[in-house]
Design a protein around this motif. Structure first.
Motif, PDB file in Angstrom:
ATOM      1  N   ALA A 164      70.505 -33.390 -19.034  1.00 35.88           N
ATOM      2  CA  ALA A 164      71.632 -32.830 -19.786  1.00 35.88           C
ATOM      3  C   ALA A 164      72.738 -32.483 -18.803  1.00 35.88           C
ATOM      4  N   VAL A 165      73.950 -32.904 -19.126  1.00 38.74           N
ATOM      5  CA  VAL A 165      75.125 -32.495 -18.356  1.00 38.74           C
ATOM      6  C   VAL A 165      75.868 -31.458 -19.176  1.00 38.74           C
ATOM      7  N   LEU A 166      76.179 -30.333 -18.537  1.00 42.66           N
ATOM      8  CA  LEU A 166      76.865 -29.238 -19.209  1.00 42.66           C
ATOM      9  C   LEU A 166      78.225 -29.046 -18.548  1.00 42.66           C
ATOM     10  N   HIS A 167      79.291 -29.352 -19.294  1.00 42.88           N
ATOM     11  CA  HIS A 167      80.649 -29.226 -18.772  1.00 42.88           C
ATOM     12  C   HIS A 167      81.274 -27.957 -19.336  1.00 42.88           C
ATOM     13  N   CYS A 168      81.548 -27.003 -18.459  1.00 48.17           N
ATOM     14  CA  CYS A 168      82.103 -25.710 -18.863  1.00 48.17           C
ATOM     15  C   CYS A 168      83.372 -25.443 -18.070  1.00 48.17           C
ATOM     16  N   THR A 169      84.456 -25.121 -18.774  1.00 43.45           N
ATOM     17  CA  THR A 169      85.739 -24.924 -18.104  1.00 43.45           C
ATOM     18  C   THR A 169      86.076 -23.447 -17.900  1.00 43.45           C
ATOM     19  N   ARG A 194      76.737 -18.043 -21.829  1.00 40.95           N
ATOM     20  CA  ARG A 194      76.114 -18.934 -22.810  1.00 40.95           C
ATOM     21  C   ARG A 194      75.622 -20.212 -22.134  1.00 40.95           C
ATOM     22  N   ALA A 195      76.467 -20.790 -21.288  1.00 42.59           N
ATOM     23  CA  ALA A 195      76.099 -22.038 -20.614  1.00 42.59           C
ATOM     24  C   ALA A 195      74.834 -21.876 -19.794  1.00 42.59           C
ATOM     25  N   VAL A 196      74.740 -20.772 -19.056  1.00 46.77           N
ATOM     26  CA  VAL A 196      73.572 -20.561 -18.197  1.00 46.77           C
ATOM     27  C   VAL A 196      72.315 -20.327 -19.034  1.00 46.77           C
ATOM     28  N   ARG A 197      72.437 -19.581 -20.118  1.00 43.78           N
ATOM     29  CA  ARG A 197      71.258 -19.338 -20.956  1.00 43.78           C
ATOM     30  C   ARG A 197      70.760 -20.628 -21.597  1.00 43.78           C
ATOM     31  N   ILE A 198      71.680 -21.482 -22.052  1.00 44.06           N
ATOM     32  CA  ILE A 198      71.267 -22.767 -22.620  1.00 44.06           C
ATOM     33  C   ILE A 198      70.563 -23.602 -21.553  1.00 44.06           C
ATOM     34  N   ALA A 199      71.146 -23.630 -20.367  1.00 48.54           N
ATOM     35  CA  ALA A 199      70.545 -24.408 -19.274  1.00 48.54           C
ATOM     36  C   ALA A 199      69.157 -23.903 -18.931  1.00 48.54           C
ATOM     37  N   GLN A 200      68.978 -22.594 -18.897  1.00 52.49           N
ATOM     38  CA  GLN A 200      67.661 -22.026 -18.588  1.00 52.49           C
ATOM     39  C   GLN A 200      66.636 -22.415 -19.643  1.00 52.49           C
ATOM     40  N   SER A 201      67.053 -22.386 -20.909  1.00 50.31           N
ATOM     41  CA  SER A 201      66.137 -22.756 -21.991  1.00 50.31           C
ATOM     42  C   SER A 201      65.752 -24.227 -21.898  1.00 50.31           C
ATOM     43  N   ILE A 237      72.564 -30.460 -15.192  1.00 48.99           N
ATOM     44  CA  ILE A 237      73.602 -30.537 -14.163  1.00 48.99           C
ATOM     45  C   ILE A 237      74.878 -29.930 -14.736  1.00 48.99           C
ATOM     46  N   PHE A 238      75.487 -29.001 -13.996  1.00 45.76           N
ATOM     47  CA  PHE A 238      76.742 -28.378 -14.411  1.00 45.76           C
ATOM     48  C   PHE A 238      77.922 -29.120 -13.794  1.00 45.76           C
ATOM     49  N   ASP A 241      71.472 -37.977 -20.809  1.00 51.05           N
ATOM     50  CA  ASP A 241      70.964 -38.242 -22.151  1.00 51.05           C
ATOM     51  C   ASP A 241      71.692 -37.421 -23.208  1.00 51.05           C
ATOM     52  N   VAL A 242      72.279 -36.301 -22.799  1.00 44.38           N
ATOM     53  CA  VAL A 242      73.078 -35.488 -23.709  1.00 44.38           C
ATOM     54  C   VAL A 242      74.199 -34.827 -22.897  1.00 44.38           C
ATOM     55  N   LEU A 243      75.364 -34.720 -23.508  1.00 44.31           N
ATOM     56  CA  LEU A 243      76.503 -34.048 -22.892  1.00 44.31           C
ATOM     57  C   LEU A 243      76.831 -32.820 -23.726  1.00 44.31           C
ATOM     58  N   LEU A 244      76.824 -31.655 -23.085  1.00 51.26           N
ATOM     59  CA  LEU A 244      77.184 -30.397 -23.732  1.00 51.26           C
ATOM     60  C   LEU A 244      78.551 -29.980 -23.199  1.00 51.26           C
ATOM     61  N   ARG A 245      79.517 -29.825 -24.098  1.00 52.13           N
ATOM     62  CA  ARG A 245      80.890 -29.547 -23.677  1.00 52.13           C
ATOM     63  C   ARG A 245      81.356 -28.190 -24.197  1.00 52.13           C
ATOM     64  N   ASP A 246      81.883 -27.378 -23.276  1.00 54.33           N
ATOM     65  CA  ASP A 246      82.477 -26.091 -23.631  1.00 54.33           C
ATOM     66  C   ASP A 246      83.881 -26.097 -23.022  1.00 54.33           C
ATOM     67  N   ASP A 247      84.786 -26.812 -23.690  1.00 54.55           N
ATOM     68  CA  ASP A 247      86.084 -27.133 -23.098  1.00 54.55           C
ATOM     69  C   ASP A 247      87.281 -26.495 -23.794  1.00 54.55           C
ATOM     70  N   ARG A 248      87.064 -25.690 -24.801  1.00 51.23           N
ATOM     71  CA  ARG A 248      88.136 -25.049 -25.570  1.00 51.23           C
ATOM     72  C   ARG A 248      88.935 -26.047 -26.414  1.00 51.23           C
ATOM     73  N   ARG A 249      89.577 -27.020 -25.776  1.00 51.88           N
ATOM     74  CA  ARG A 249      90.405 -27.984 -26.520  1.00 51.88           C
ATOM     75  C   ARG A 249      90.158 -29.392 -25.977  1.00 51.88           C
ATOM     76  N   SER A 250      89.244 -30.099 -26.597  1.00 54.01           N
ATOM     77  CA  SER A 250      88.919 -31.443 -26.126  1.00 54.01           C
ATOM     78  C   SER A 250      89.993 -32.437 -26.563  1.00 54.01           C
ATOM     79  N   ASP A 251      90.160 -33.462 -25.746  1.00 53.59           N
ATOM     80  CA  ASP A 251      91.131 -34.522 -26.019  1.00 53.59           C
ATOM     81  C   ASP A 251      90.454 -35.632 -26.822  1.00 53.59           C
TER      82      ASP A 251
END
Length: 343
Positions: free
Chosen positions: A9-14, A26-33, A42-43, A78-88
Protein backbone atom coordinates in the motif's frame (compact mmCIF):
# COMPACT_ATOMS: atom_id res chain seq x y z
CA UNK A 1 -3.76 -13.61 2.15
CA UNK A 2 -1.70 -16.56 3.35
CA UNK A 3 0.47 -18.10 0.63
CA UNK A 4 0.23 -15.06 -1.61
CA UNK A 5 2.92 -12.53 -2.45
CA UNK A 6 3.06 -9.73 0.09
CA UNK A 7 1.00 -6.78 -1.04
CA UNK A 8 1.96 -3.12 -0.92
CA UNK A 9 0.00 0.00 0.00
CA UNK A 10 1.25 3.47 -0.88
CA UNK A 11 -0.08 6.23 1.35
CA UNK A 12 0.22 9.76 -0.05
CA UNK A 13 -0.39 12.42 2.61
CA UNK A 14 0.13 16.13 2.01
CA UNK A 15 -0.30 17.28 5.63
CA UNK A 16 2.58 15.79 7.67
CA UNK A 17 4.14 18.97 9.09
CA UNK A 18 2.20 18.73 12.34
CA UNK A 19 2.35 15.16 13.70
CA UNK A 20 -0.57 15.93 16.05
CA UNK A 21 -2.69 17.03 13.07
CA UNK A 22 -5.63 14.78 12.35
CA UNK A 23 -4.62 13.84 8.81
CA UNK A 24 -1.10 12.83 9.83
CA UNK A 25 -2.35 10.84 12.84
CA UNK A 26 -4.98 9.12 10.69
CA UNK A 27 -2.40 8.12 8.09
CA UNK A 28 -0.11 6.54 10.68
CA UNK A 29 -2.92 4.64 12.39
CA UNK A 30 -4.12 3.22 9.06
CA UNK A 31 -0.56 2.21 8.20
CA UNK A 32 -0.09 0.50 11.56
CA UNK A 33 -3.32 -1.46 11.11
CA UNK A 34 -2.31 -2.58 7.60
CA UNK A 35 1.16 -3.56 8.81
CA UNK A 36 -0.45 -5.80 11.45
CA UNK A 37 -2.34 -7.48 8.59
CA UNK A 38 0.90 -8.21 6.76
CA UNK A 39 0.78 -5.36 4.24
CA UNK A 40 3.89 -3.36 3.32
CA UNK A 41 3.21 0.37 3.61
CA UNK A 42 5.20 3.15 1.95
CA UNK A 43 4.56 6.84 2.70
CA UNK A 44 4.90 9.48 0.00
CA UNK A 45 4.78 13.18 0.77
CA UNK A 46 5.98 16.53 -0.44
CA UNK A 47 7.58 17.10 2.97
CA UNK A 48 9.42 14.95 5.51
CA UNK A 49 7.00 12.83 7.50
CA UNK A 50 8.49 12.46 10.99
CA UNK A 51 5.45 10.67 12.43
CA UNK A 52 5.67 7.88 9.87
CA UNK A 53 9.44 7.59 10.19
CA UNK A 54 9.24 7.36 13.98
CA UNK A 55 6.64 4.60 13.60
CA UNK A 56 9.15 2.63 11.50
CA UNK A 57 7.63 3.07 8.05
CA UNK A 58 9.49 3.61 4.82
CA UNK A 59 8.99 7.19 3.68
CA UNK A 60 9.89 9.03 0.49
CA UNK A 61 9.79 12.76 -0.14
CA UNK A 62 8.61 13.51 -3.66
CA UNK A 63 8.41 16.81 -5.53
CA UNK A 64 8.01 18.22 -9.00
CA UNK A 65 5.57 17.81 -11.85
CA UNK A 66 3.89 14.40 -11.99
CA UNK A 67 5.93 13.30 -8.95
CA UNK A 68 3.15 11.10 -7.56
CA UNK A 69 2.53 9.44 -10.92
CA UNK A 70 6.23 8.71 -11.37
CA UNK A 71 6.53 7.28 -7.86
CA UNK A 72 3.50 5.05 -8.36
CA UNK A 73 4.84 3.80 -11.70
CA UNK A 74 8.08 2.86 -9.96
CA UNK A 75 6.59 1.34 -6.79
CA UNK A 76 3.64 -0.46 -8.45
CA UNK A 77 1.46 -0.67 -5.30
CA UNK A 78 -1.61 -2.85 -4.96
CA UNK A 79 -3.59 0.01 -3.42
CA UNK A 80 -3.09 3.78 -3.32
CA UNK A 81 -4.42 5.71 -0.33
CA UNK A 82 -4.61 9.46 -0.97
CA UNK A 83 -5.08 12.23 1.60
CA UNK A 84 -4.54 15.21 -0.68
CA UNK A 85 -7.33 17.68 0.17
CA UNK A 86 -7.97 18.59 -3.49
CA UNK A 87 -7.07 15.95 -6.05
CA UNK A 88 -6.64 16.84 -9.71
CA UNK A 89 -8.99 14.98 -12.09
CA UNK A 90 -6.38 14.44 -14.82
CA UNK A 91 -3.78 13.11 -12.39
CA UNK A 92 -6.38 10.93 -10.67
CA UNK A 93 -7.41 9.39 -14.00
CA UNK A 94 -3.80 8.42 -14.76
CA UNK A 95 -3.32 6.93 -11.31
CA UNK A 96 -6.52 4.93 -11.66
CA UNK A 97 -5.00 3.26 -14.70
CA UNK A 98 -1.82 2.39 -12.79
CA UNK A 99 -3.19 1.01 -9.52
CA UNK A 100 -5.72 -1.79 -9.01
CA UNK A 101 -7.51 0.11 -6.21
CA UNK A 102 -7.55 3.77 -5.14
CA UNK A 103 -9.04 5.13 -1.89
CA UNK A 104 -9.27 8.84 -1.03
CA UNK A 105 -9.78 10.58 2.32
CA UNK A 106 -11.50 13.98 2.70
CA UNK A 107 -11.01 14.95 -0.92
CA UNK A 108 -12.66 18.17 -2.11
CA UNK A 109 -11.09 17.94 -5.56
CA UNK A 110 -12.50 16.79 -8.86
CA UNK A 111 -10.30 13.71 -8.79
CA UNK A 112 -12.50 12.07 -6.16
CA UNK A 113 -14.76 10.77 -8.94
CA UNK A 114 -11.86 8.58 -10.14
CA UNK A 115 -11.41 6.92 -6.74
CA UNK A 116 -12.91 3.53 -6.01
CA UNK A 117 -13.83 4.69 -2.52
CA UNK A 118 -13.84 8.07 -0.75
CA UNK A 119 -14.19 8.52 3.01
CA UNK A 120 -15.57 12.05 3.35
CA UNK A 121 -15.77 13.17 6.99
CA UNK A 122 -15.46 16.88 6.12
CA UNK A 123 -18.67 16.89 4.12
CA UNK A 124 -20.86 19.79 3.04
CA UNK A 125 -24.64 20.04 2.93
CA UNK A 126 -25.86 17.47 0.43
CA UNK A 127 -27.64 18.56 -2.73
CA UNK A 128 -29.03 15.49 -4.34
CA UNK A 129 -27.76 11.98 -3.78
CA UNK A 130 -24.20 11.31 -2.72
CA UNK A 131 -22.01 9.57 -5.36
CA UNK A 132 -21.93 5.79 -4.96
CA UNK A 133 -18.18 5.76 -4.27
CA UNK A 134 -18.43 8.23 -1.35
CA UNK A 135 -18.96 7.27 2.30
CA UNK A 136 -20.04 10.45 4.09
CA UNK A 137 -19.85 11.23 7.80
CA UNK A 138 -18.47 9.55 10.91
CA UNK A 139 -17.87 6.10 9.36
CA UNK A 140 -14.40 7.15 8.23
CA UNK A 141 -13.42 8.97 11.42
CA UNK A 142 -10.36 7.56 13.18
CA UNK A 143 -9.89 8.65 16.78
CA UNK A 144 -6.68 9.79 18.39
CA UNK A 145 -5.54 6.93 20.67
CA UNK A 146 -5.55 9.32 23.64
CA UNK A 147 -9.33 9.68 23.29
CA UNK A 148 -10.21 5.99 23.42
CA UNK A 149 -10.33 5.57 27.19
CA UNK A 150 -12.59 8.65 27.48
CA UNK A 151 -15.32 7.53 25.07
CA UNK A 152 -18.62 9.32 25.86
CA UNK A 153 -17.05 11.01 28.90
CA UNK A 154 -19.52 13.88 28.61
CA UNK A 155 -22.53 11.63 29.22
CA UNK A 156 -21.19 10.86 32.69
CA UNK A 157 -20.51 14.46 33.73
CA UNK A 158 -22.51 16.40 36.29
CA UNK A 159 -23.61 19.97 35.51
CA UNK A 160 -20.73 22.48 35.71
CA UNK A 161 -19.90 23.40 39.29
CA UNK A 162 -18.72 26.68 40.79
CA UNK A 163 -15.68 26.79 38.50
CA UNK A 164 -16.74 25.73 34.99
CA UNK A 165 -13.89 24.48 32.83
CA UNK A 166 -13.59 25.63 29.21
CA UNK A 167 -11.01 24.02 26.92
CA UNK A 168 -9.96 25.97 23.83
CA UNK A 169 -8.33 24.02 21.00
CA UNK A 170 -7.98 25.27 17.44
CA UNK A 171 -5.73 22.63 15.92
CA UNK A 172 -1.98 22.17 15.56
CA UNK A 173 -1.41 25.35 13.51
CA UNK A 174 -4.39 27.65 14.22
CA UNK A 175 -3.75 29.82 11.14
CA UNK A 176 -6.28 32.46 12.17
CA UNK A 177 -4.93 32.68 15.74
CA UNK A 178 -8.39 31.94 17.10
CA UNK A 179 -6.76 30.76 20.34
CA UNK A 180 -5.73 34.32 21.18
CA UNK A 181 -9.04 35.79 20.03
CA UNK A 182 -11.06 33.26 22.02
CA UNK A 183 -9.03 33.73 25.21
CA UNK A 184 -9.21 37.52 24.95
CA UNK A 185 -13.01 37.31 24.83
CA UNK A 186 -13.24 34.76 27.65
CA UNK A 187 -11.18 36.90 30.02
CA UNK A 188 -13.97 39.48 29.85
CA UNK A 189 -16.51 37.07 31.31
CA UNK A 190 -17.13 38.25 34.86
CA UNK A 191 -17.74 34.89 36.49
CA UNK A 192 -15.34 32.36 38.05
CA UNK A 193 -14.00 30.31 35.19
CA UNK A 194 -11.23 27.83 34.50
CA UNK A 195 -9.79 28.07 30.99
CA UNK A 196 -7.23 25.79 29.37
CA UNK A 197 -5.86 26.75 25.96
CA UNK A 198 -4.22 23.90 24.02
CA UNK A 199 -1.65 24.96 21.42
CA UNK A 200 -0.34 22.52 18.83
CA UNK A 201 3.34 22.00 18.06
CA UNK A 202 2.90 23.91 14.77
CA UNK A 203 1.14 26.93 16.33
CA UNK A 204 1.91 29.64 13.81
CA UNK A 205 1.97 32.68 16.09
CA UNK A 206 4.03 34.01 19.03
CA UNK A 207 2.65 32.57 22.25
CA UNK A 208 3.75 35.57 24.34
CA UNK A 209 0.41 37.39 24.12
CA UNK A 210 -1.45 34.27 25.24
CA UNK A 211 0.93 33.70 28.12
CA UNK A 212 0.51 37.32 29.27
CA UNK A 213 -3.28 36.98 29.25
CA UNK A 214 -2.97 33.76 31.22
CA UNK A 215 -0.83 35.50 33.84
CA UNK A 216 -3.37 38.32 34.20
CA UNK A 217 -6.20 36.08 35.33
CA UNK A 218 -6.45 33.26 37.83
CA UNK A 219 -7.25 29.73 36.62
CA UNK A 220 -6.17 30.37 33.02
CA UNK A 221 -3.55 27.99 31.60
CA UNK A 222 -1.88 27.89 28.20
CA UNK A 223 -0.36 24.53 27.30
CA UNK A 224 1.89 23.84 24.33
CA UNK A 225 2.24 20.35 22.86
CA UNK A 226 3.04 17.73 23.88
CA UNK A 227 0.21 17.04 26.32
CA UNK A 228 -2.38 14.30 26.81
CA UNK A 229 -4.92 15.50 24.28
CA UNK A 230 -7.66 13.08 25.31
CA UNK A 231 -7.24 13.81 29.01
CA UNK A 232 -7.36 17.56 28.44
CA UNK A 233 -10.43 17.44 26.19
CA UNK A 234 -12.34 15.04 28.43
CA UNK A 235 -11.85 17.37 31.42
CA UNK A 236 -13.87 20.15 29.78
CA UNK A 237 -17.38 21.29 30.60
CA UNK A 238 -17.37 23.20 27.30
CA UNK A 239 -15.02 22.90 24.33
CA UNK A 240 -14.39 25.80 21.96
CA UNK A 241 -12.75 24.62 18.76
CA UNK A 242 -12.32 25.08 15.03
CA UNK A 243 -14.59 23.46 12.46
CA UNK A 244 -12.24 20.86 10.96
CA UNK A 245 -11.86 17.38 12.41
CA UNK A 246 -11.87 18.45 16.08
CA UNK A 247 -15.71 18.35 16.32
CA UNK A 248 -15.45 14.61 15.65
CA UNK A 249 -13.08 14.29 18.61
CA UNK A 250 -15.60 16.19 20.72
CA UNK A 251 -18.55 14.11 19.52
CA UNK A 252 -16.62 10.93 20.38
CA UNK A 253 -16.50 12.31 23.94
CA UNK A 254 -19.95 14.02 23.80
CA UNK A 255 -19.19 17.41 25.37
CA UNK A 256 -21.01 20.72 24.74
CA UNK A 257 -19.07 22.52 22.03
CA UNK A 258 -18.90 25.98 20.47
CA UNK A 259 -17.44 26.00 16.96
CA UNK A 260 -15.55 28.80 15.23
CA UNK A 261 -14.53 28.34 11.59
CA UNK A 262 -10.95 29.21 10.61
CA UNK A 263 -11.90 30.08 7.02
CA UNK A 264 -14.61 29.82 4.37
CA UNK A 265 -13.80 26.15 3.70
CA UNK A 266 -14.35 25.21 7.34
CA UNK A 267 -17.49 27.34 7.42
CA UNK A 268 -19.01 24.98 4.84
CA UNK A 269 -18.45 21.83 6.92
CA UNK A 270 -21.86 20.39 7.77
CA UNK A 271 -21.00 18.03 10.63
CA UNK A 272 -20.71 20.57 13.51
CA UNK A 273 -24.33 21.73 13.31
CA UNK A 274 -26.94 22.46 15.97
CA UNK A 275 -28.83 19.33 14.96
CA UNK A 276 -25.67 17.35 15.80
CA UNK A 277 -25.26 18.98 19.21
CA UNK A 278 -22.86 21.83 18.41
CA UNK A 279 -23.20 25.60 18.60
CA UNK A 280 -21.61 26.99 15.41
CA UNK A 281 -20.94 30.74 15.48
CA UNK A 282 -19.52 31.21 11.98
CA UNK A 283 -16.15 32.61 10.99
CA UNK A 284 -13.99 33.00 14.08
CA UNK A 285 -12.40 36.26 12.93
CA UNK A 286 -15.86 37.85 12.67
CA UNK A 287 -17.38 36.54 15.90
CA UNK A 288 -18.08 39.36 18.33
CA UNK A 289 -17.25 39.09 21.99
CA UNK A 290 -20.92 39.27 22.98
CA UNK A 291 -21.80 36.35 20.69
CA UNK A 292 -19.13 34.09 22.13
CA UNK A 293 -19.87 34.97 25.76
CA UNK A 294 -23.63 34.53 25.25
CA UNK A 295 -22.94 31.08 23.77
CA UNK A 296 -20.83 30.14 26.80
CA UNK A 297 -23.50 31.34 29.22
CA UNK A 298 -26.19 29.46 27.32
CA UNK A 299 -24.45 26.18 28.11
CA UNK A 300 -23.65 27.20 31.69
CA UNK A 301 -27.06 28.56 32.69
CA UNK A 302 -29.45 26.32 30.80
CA UNK A 303 -29.10 22.71 31.86
CA UNK A 304 -31.65 21.43 29.29
CA UNK A 305 -29.56 23.04 26.55
CA UNK A 306 -26.40 21.38 27.84
CA UNK A 307 -28.10 17.98 28.14
CA UNK A 308 -29.55 18.30 24.66
CA UNK A 309 -26.12 19.00 23.18
CA UNK A 310 -24.63 15.97 24.93
CA UNK A 311 -27.47 13.63 23.95
CA UNK A 312 -27.43 14.76 20.30
CA UNK A 313 -23.71 14.17 20.03
CA UNK A 314 -23.96 10.79 21.72
CA UNK A 315 -26.79 9.82 19.37
CA UNK A 316 -24.49 10.33 16.36
CA UNK A 317 -22.67 7.15 17.34
CA UNK A 318 -19.22 8.49 16.49
CA UNK A 319 -16.77 5.65 17.09
CA UNK A 320 -13.16 4.87 16.29
CA UNK A 321 -13.42 3.80 12.65
CA UNK A 322 -9.95 2.26 12.29
CA UNK A 323 -11.44 -1.24 12.04
CA UNK A 324 -13.97 -0.32 9.34
CA UNK A 325 -11.46 1.70 7.30
CA UNK A 326 -8.80 -1.02 7.49
CA UNK A 327 -11.35 -3.67 6.56
CA UNK A 328 -12.30 -1.65 3.48
CA UNK A 329 -8.66 -1.33 2.41
CA UNK A 330 -8.05 -5.04 2.92
CA UNK A 331 -11.18 -5.87 0.92
CA UNK A 332 -9.92 -3.81 -2.04
CA UNK A 333 -6.55 -5.52 -1.74
CA UNK A 334 -8.21 -8.93 -1.85
CA UNK A 335 -10.74 -8.03 -4.55
CA UNK A 336 -9.23 -5.19 -6.61
CA UNK A 337 -11.59 -3.47 -9.06
CA UNK A 338 -8.95 -3.50 -11.81
CA UNK A 339 -6.02 -5.42 -13.15
CA UNK A 340 -3.84 -2.89 -14.99
CA UNK A 341 -2.60 -4.14 -18.35
CA UNK A 342 1.07 -3.98 -17.38
CA UNK A 343 0.67 -6.37 -14.46
Amino acid sequence: MTGQAKKTAVLHCTDPLAPSGYRARRAVRIAQSLKEAGIDVIFLSGHPFPGAEEAGFRTETISGRNALIKAVERLRPDVLLRDDRRSDPAEAAVLRGLVPAVIHFDDDGGGSSEADLVFQTLYREQRGESPENVVTGPAGFIADPSLLRHRRAGTKKNPPGSLPHIVVTHGPEDPGDLSRRTLRHLTQLQIPLKVTVLLGEAYAHPADALQMMALSRKNVTVKQAPYDYGEELAAADIVICSSGHIPYDVAFLSIPCIVLAQNEDELAHAFPSEDNGFLPLGLGRKVKQSMLLNAVMEFLLHEPRRKRAVSRQAALGVEDGIGAVSEAVLYYLEYPPRRPADR
